[in-house]
Design a protein around this motif. Sequence first.
Motif, short mmCIF file in Angstrom:
data_model
loop_
_atom_site.label_atom_id
_atom_site.label_comp_id
_atom_site.label_asym_id
_atom_site.label_seq_id
_atom_site.Cartn_x
_atom_site.Cartn_y
_atom_site.Cartn_z
N THR A 411 38.51 31.77 60.57
CA THR A 411 37.19 31.24 60.92
C THR A 411 36.17 31.73 59.90
O THR A 411 35.73 32.88 59.94
N LYS A 412 35.81 30.84 59.00
CA LYS A 412 34.81 31.17 57.97
C LYS A 412 33.42 30.66 58.35
O LYS A 412 32.41 31.20 57.89
N VAL A 413 33.37 29.57 59.11
CA VAL A 413 32.10 29.00 59.56
C VAL A 413 32.25 28.62 61.03
O VAL A 413 33.36 28.36 61.51
N ALA A 414 31.14 28.60 61.74
CA ALA A 414 31.16 28.28 63.17
C ALA A 414 29.94 27.45 63.51
O ALA A 414 28.82 27.78 63.12
N TYR A 415 30.15 26.38 64.27
CA TYR A 415 29.05 25.51 64.67
C TYR A 415 28.60 25.82 66.10
O TYR A 415 29.36 26.35 66.91
N THR A 416 27.39 25.46 66.38
CA THR A 416 26.90 25.37 67.74
C THR A 416 25.84 24.29 67.78
O THR A 416 25.13 24.06 66.80
N PHE A 417 25.76 23.59 68.90
CA PHE A 417 24.77 22.54 69.11
C PHE A 417 24.02 22.81 70.39
O PHE A 417 24.63 23.00 71.44
N ASP A 418 22.71 22.83 70.31
CA ASP A 418 21.91 22.87 71.53
C ASP A 418 21.78 21.44 72.07
O ASP A 418 22.60 20.60 71.77
N ALA A 419 20.75 21.17 72.85
CA ALA A 419 20.59 19.85 73.44
C ALA A 419 20.00 18.89 72.42
O ALA A 419 18.85 18.46 72.50
N GLY A 420 20.81 18.55 71.42
CA GLY A 420 20.39 17.65 70.35
C GLY A 420 21.52 17.50 69.36
O GLY A 420 22.53 18.21 69.42
N PRO A 421 21.38 16.60 68.39
CA PRO A 421 22.47 16.31 67.46
C PRO A 421 22.55 17.24 66.27
O PRO A 421 23.53 17.18 65.51
N ASN A 422 21.54 18.09 66.07
CA ASN A 422 21.50 18.92 64.87
C ASN A 422 22.43 20.13 65.02
O ASN A 422 22.44 20.81 66.04
N ALA A 423 23.18 20.39 63.97
CA ALA A 423 24.16 21.48 63.98
C ALA A 423 23.54 22.77 63.46
O ALA A 423 22.78 22.75 62.49
N VAL A 424 23.88 23.87 64.11
CA VAL A 424 23.56 25.20 63.60
C VAL A 424 24.88 25.86 63.24
O VAL A 424 25.76 25.99 64.10
N VAL A 425 25.03 26.22 61.98
CA VAL A 425 26.30 26.77 61.49
C VAL A 425 26.09 28.22 61.10
O VAL A 425 25.20 28.54 60.30
N PHE A 426 26.90 29.10 61.67
CA PHE A 426 26.89 30.52 61.32
C PHE A 426 28.00 30.79 60.32
O PHE A 426 29.12 30.26 60.44
N THR A 427 27.71 31.64 59.36
CA THR A 427 28.71 32.05 58.39
C THR A 427 28.25 33.36 57.75
O THR A 427 27.21 33.91 58.13
N LEU A 428 29.01 33.87 56.81
CA LEU A 428 28.62 35.07 56.08
C LEU A 428 28.12 34.67 54.70
O LEU A 428 28.44 33.59 54.18
N ASP A 429 27.33 35.53 54.09
CA ASP A 429 26.62 35.15 52.87
C ASP A 429 27.55 34.70 51.74
O ASP A 429 27.20 33.80 50.96
N ASP A 430 28.75 35.28 51.64
CA ASP A 430 29.63 34.90 50.53
C ASP A 430 30.31 33.54 50.74
O ASP A 430 30.93 33.01 49.82
N THR A 431 30.17 32.96 51.94
CA THR A 431 30.78 31.66 52.22
C THR A 431 29.77 30.52 52.07
O THR A 431 30.15 29.36 51.97
N VAL A 432 28.49 30.84 52.07
CA VAL A 432 27.45 29.82 52.08
C VAL A 432 27.58 28.82 50.94
O VAL A 432 27.55 27.59 51.17
N PRO A 433 27.72 29.25 49.68
CA PRO A 433 27.76 28.26 48.58
C PRO A 433 28.88 27.23 48.74
O PRO A 433 28.65 26.03 48.55
N GLU A 434 30.07 27.68 49.08
CA GLU A 434 31.19 26.76 49.19
C GLU A 434 30.99 25.79 50.36
O GLU A 434 31.29 24.59 50.24
#
Length: 513
Positions: A411-434
Motif C-alpha cells: 500500500t503506497k497510496v490510499a484514497y478516501t471520499f467524503d460526501a462528494g466525488p473528489n478524492a483525497v489520497v494519502f501517501t508518503l513524500d517519496d511516493t508523491v512524484p510517481e
Amino acid sequence: MASEEKPLVVVTCTAPVNIAVIKYWGKRDEDLVLPINSSLSVTLHQDQLKTTTTAAISKDFTEDRIWLNGREEDVGQPRLQACLRESEWDPAGDVCDTGPSPSFPSAPSSVCRVRVHRGCCWLRRPPGEGAACEHGRGRGRGRGGGRDLPSPRRASAGEAGGRGRLSAVPLPPPDSRRVRCQEQVGATCPVAVSPPPSVRRLARKRRSTGDEDPPPLSLSYKVHVASVNNFPTAAGLASSAAGYACLAYALARVYGVDSDLSEVARRGSGSACRSLYGGFVEWQMGERADGKDSVARQVAPESHWPALRVLILVVSAERKLMGSTAGMQTSVETSPLLRFRAEAVVPGRMVEMTHCVRERDFQGFGRLTMKDSNQFHATCLDTFPPISYLSDISRRIIRLVHCFNAHHGQTKVAYTFDAGPNAVVFTLDDTVPEFVAAVRHCFPPESNGDKFLKGLPVRPASLSDELRAALDVDPTPGGVKYIIATQVGPGPQTLDDPHAHLLGPDGLPKPAA
C-alpha cells in the motif's frame, strides 16, 4: 471613533479543513448534533486549504449580519444561531433519558426526550419508537390529541442521588407532542434547564464567574461576520467543517472566550469540532444524553508524522445534489448496514486507526482508510432511496490506486471520499512524484497543464513502462480538474495583520480586490 469606548473590535482567524479517515455519518440526536459513532480525521495544512473569518462587534451595529464568500446570508439559520445566539432560546433544555434506543442500543441519547421550556414538556421520539419520558408530577394533557399521559414513577432520592429519576411512559400519537408541565421551570422541576451553548453564552458565563477579566465589549453588542473559503464550497471537501470551526473560533476571540468550543462548533456542523485542532483528531461520540462528552480531542499533533502527504484530486467543484445533513438523516432512518457499522465495526477501527497513527504505520493506516471509505459509501447505497456521491471518475481513481499499489506489492497510496466525488489520497513524500505522474497519465489535463498541480511543489517524475502497463486504464482527459498537494497542518490561527480583515472600519465587507 471614540477610542476610549473601543466601539469596534475586530478579530480575523483562519481554520483548516479536516478529512475523516474513520467516517462520521449519522446522528443519534439531530438537535444537539450527536453522532452515532466516533470518528477520526487528519487536519490539512492551511497554506493550501482554509476558511478565513472576520468577526466584529460594535455598539453601533443594529443587528447581527453575516456574509459567506461575498454573499450576505440569513443570520437566522439554525446552524448559525447555534454559534451566535445568547438570549433567544427555542425549546432545547436538558433531557431525560429513558434508556437505549431500539434503533441504536449503544447510543443512549437516541432516546425519546423531554425538552423543558417555560413550563412545557416537549416530547420527541425517533421514528417507530413507542416510549417516551414525561417529567412532571401527576398527569399531563396532550395539546394536539388531548390525551392523558400516565404519571411517571418518581424514584426515591436514594435511587436518583437526590433528584427524582424519570421513568418511561407510553407516548401518545404523533399529534400529541406538546404536554403542559404541572411544575414551573426554575422551581421544583426535576429536570435542570440548561440551554445549549453558544459563544455568547460562554462569554456571559465567563463574565458571571468573575474568575477572569471580562469580555472586551458588552455581550449586547451585535456582531458582523464575513467568511471566505479558498477552496470549493459544498463539493465534498469539508467546507462546512472549516467554516463553522472558524466562526466559533473567531467569535470566541472577539468575545474573550477561551473555553473548549467543541460543543459550539459541533452544533454548527458536526465535523467542525475536529477542525478546532491540528494533526490527528478524534471526535468522541460520547454517551451522555446532553452531549457534554461528545467532544473533539487531539490524538497526535501536526508534527507527529512529517512524511505524510495529502493529494486532493478535484473531480468536480459543483455543489453536490444531496447535502450531508439530509443524506445522513435518511441513512439513519433506512440503512441497517449503518447501524451495524456504528455498533460492530467502528469501535474496533477507532482503536486500530489510533494505533496506526501513533506508530506511523502507513500500511495499516492506508488499508483501513480505504476500507472505511468504501463502507461509508456502501451505507449510502444501502440507504433508501440510495445515495451515490461517487462519480465514474471517482471509481476510476479507486481503480488507479489499487493498480498502483498492486504494481508495488504494498500500500503506497490510499484514497478516501467524503460526501462528494473528489478524492483525497494519502501517501508518503517519496511516493508523491510517481503517483502524480500516474494521475497525469490516466487523466491528462485538457487545457490547464500549467495549473494542474497546486499547493506544495512536486518534482517531475516519469512512469516506467511496467507501471504504465500495470495501470491498465484508458486515459480520461480532463477527468481530474486539478490536484492540490498538501500535508498535515495546525488548528485555527489568529491573524494579527489588520490588512487581513475582511470587514472594513464600517463593519461591512471590504470591496473585492
